[in-house]
Write an enzyme that holds these catalytic residues in place. Structure first.
Site, PDB file in Angstrom:
ATOM      1  N   SER A   1     -48.039 -54.430 -31.255  1.00 21.69           N
ATOM      2  CA  SER A   1     -48.135 -55.307 -30.088  1.00 21.69           C
ATOM      3  C   SER A   1     -48.124 -56.720 -30.629  1.00 21.69           C
ATOM      4  CB  SER A   1     -49.380 -55.032 -29.240  1.00 21.69           C
ATOM      5  OG  SER A   1     -50.557 -55.328 -29.961  1.00 21.69           O
TER       6      SER A   1
ATOM      7  N   ARG B   1     -48.105 -49.607 -16.629  1.00 25.82           N
ATOM      8  CA  ARG B   1     -47.529 -50.226 -15.441  1.00 25.82           C
ATOM      9  C   ARG B   1     -46.018 -50.102 -15.513  1.00 25.82           C
ATOM     10  NH1 ARG B   1     -51.916 -49.774 -14.034  1.00 25.82           N
ATOM     11  NH2 ARG B   1     -53.307 -51.221 -12.933  1.00 25.82           N
TER      12      ARG B   1
ATOM     13  N   GLU C   1     -44.474 -48.421  -5.831  1.00 32.59           N
ATOM     14  CA  GLU C   1     -45.325 -47.258  -5.565  1.00 32.59           C
ATOM     15  C   GLU C   1     -45.826 -47.314  -4.126  1.00 32.59           C
ATOM     16  OE1 GLU C   1     -48.418 -47.139  -8.504  1.00 32.59           O
ATOM     17  OE2 GLU C   1     -47.013 -47.138 -10.180  1.00 32.59           O
TER      18      GLU C   1
ATOM     19  N   HIS D   1     -48.971 -41.680 -10.219  1.00 36.73           N
ATOM     20  CA  HIS D   1     -49.985 -42.656 -10.633  1.00 36.73           C
ATOM     21  C   HIS D   1     -51.396 -42.083 -10.473  1.00 36.73           C
ATOM     22  CE1 HIS D   1     -50.866 -47.231 -11.133  1.00 36.73           C
ATOM     23  NE2 HIS D   1     -51.616 -46.468 -11.929  1.00 36.73           N
TER      24      HIS D   1
END
Length: 315
Positions: free
Chosen positions: A172, A233, A262, A281
């Site tokens: 990251s 996400r 969504e 989700h």
């Protein structure tokens, strides 16, 4: 006082906590309300909204059209769908709840990884249809698990990868070698993360710098037998590029719990591709988490009604 509980898709809110102390009429909305105008139309009578994560967006343009609204209870430790700064300007109190119950999303991540590796959807369908076996699964031991984002959740996922005997690599933007080592992973460059991983799992917070971070160049680096997993996400991964990658088999497939929009539209192509495992989700959808959140919501409403708001959020 009128209270609206939003987006109770599982129809469990009233059973998850004792709502009897709440001095109000309570209405439960079990389906998505629709676009902004529909949201405003449905919610205008209410003084209190109890939201469920980011299922219903409440931008300033909607909040300004809800003149009766005095309290919003948000579930979880962040909510990008509600303009909390605008709430302050409109005199709307925002109260939070406890964080996610530990384990839920990490466990779902591994459920998806294992389902993909063992070809579970096809095997389950085969048995139900009267067959016995249809495909060869994959052994994860000695394969490479790539973790994009090695925070609390990514570290949990990495620990399970190590328990399976996988090589765990991570990247990251701010990850250090020391932090990666503490989590049982090896820091690699971004390109190497995508090129080396047999399973690439995303665990980043959505922000301006992570939106679209996984795009066509990254997906084309991946092995043709590698899986991409996203339980963070949807917009972190370019959806159009991912659809192309799955259709054209740049990668083996994708296992997803999150999407750009969504609920996922009924005609969305992600619902039909045979190399996409899709769940609605549900990483945070557990009995323990809902009980904690709705119990806190009751306490927040009672405290607000008594003139002493608690768990007030300012950001």
């Amino acid at each position: 006082m009128r209270v609206a509980i939003l987006d109770d898709y599982q129809d469990v809110a009233l059973q998850a906590a004792d709502w009897s102390p709440v001095p109000a009429t309570i209405d439960v909305f079990r389906e998505p309300l629709g676009d902004e105008d529909a949201v405003v139309s449905a919610l205008q009578p209410y003084d209190v909204l109890v939201t469920m994560r980011e299922r219903t967006a409440l931008p300033e343009s909607a909040l300004g059209r809800l003149p009766n609204l005095r309290l919003i209870v948000v579930t979880g430790n962040r909510n990008k769908a509600i303009d909390i700064a605008a709430c302050a300007g409109l005199g709307i109190t925002v109260s939070g709840t406890g964080p996610l119950t530990e384990g839920g999303t990490a466990e779902l991540t591994w459920a998806l990884i294992l389902a993909a590796a063992k070809r579970l959807p096809a095997e389950l369908a085969s048995v139900r249809a009267g067959g016995w076996t249809s495909q060869l699964g994959t052994t994860l031991t000695r394969k490479t698990l790539g973790v994009l984002g090695l925070g609390n959740l990514g570290s949990r996922v990495a620990a399970i990868g190590n328990a399976f005997g996988m090589r765990v690599v991570a990247w990251s933007q701010n990850l250090t070698e020391e932090r990666a080592a503490e989590a049982g992973a090896t820091l690699v460059g971004k390109d190497e993360l995508f090129a080396a991983s047999d399973v690439l799992t995303i665990h980043l917070v959505l922000s301006d710098r992570t939106r679209g971070l996984v795009g066509e160049p990254e997906l084309r680096l991946m092995k043709p037998d590698a899986w991409l997993v996203n339980t963070s996400r949807g917009p972190i991964c370019d959806e159009d590029a991912l659809l192309q990658a799955c259709r054209e088999r740049w990668i083996a497939g994708a296992a997803l719990d999150v999407y750009d929009r969504e609920p996922l539209p009924a005609d969305h192509p992600l619902r039909t591709l045979d190399n996409v495992l899709a769940t609605p989700h549900i990483g945070y959808v557990t009995e323990e988490t809902y009980t904690s959140w709705y119990r806190d919501a009751v306490e927040n409403i009672v405290a607000f009604a008594g003139g002493s708001p608690i768990r007030v959020r300012h950001s």
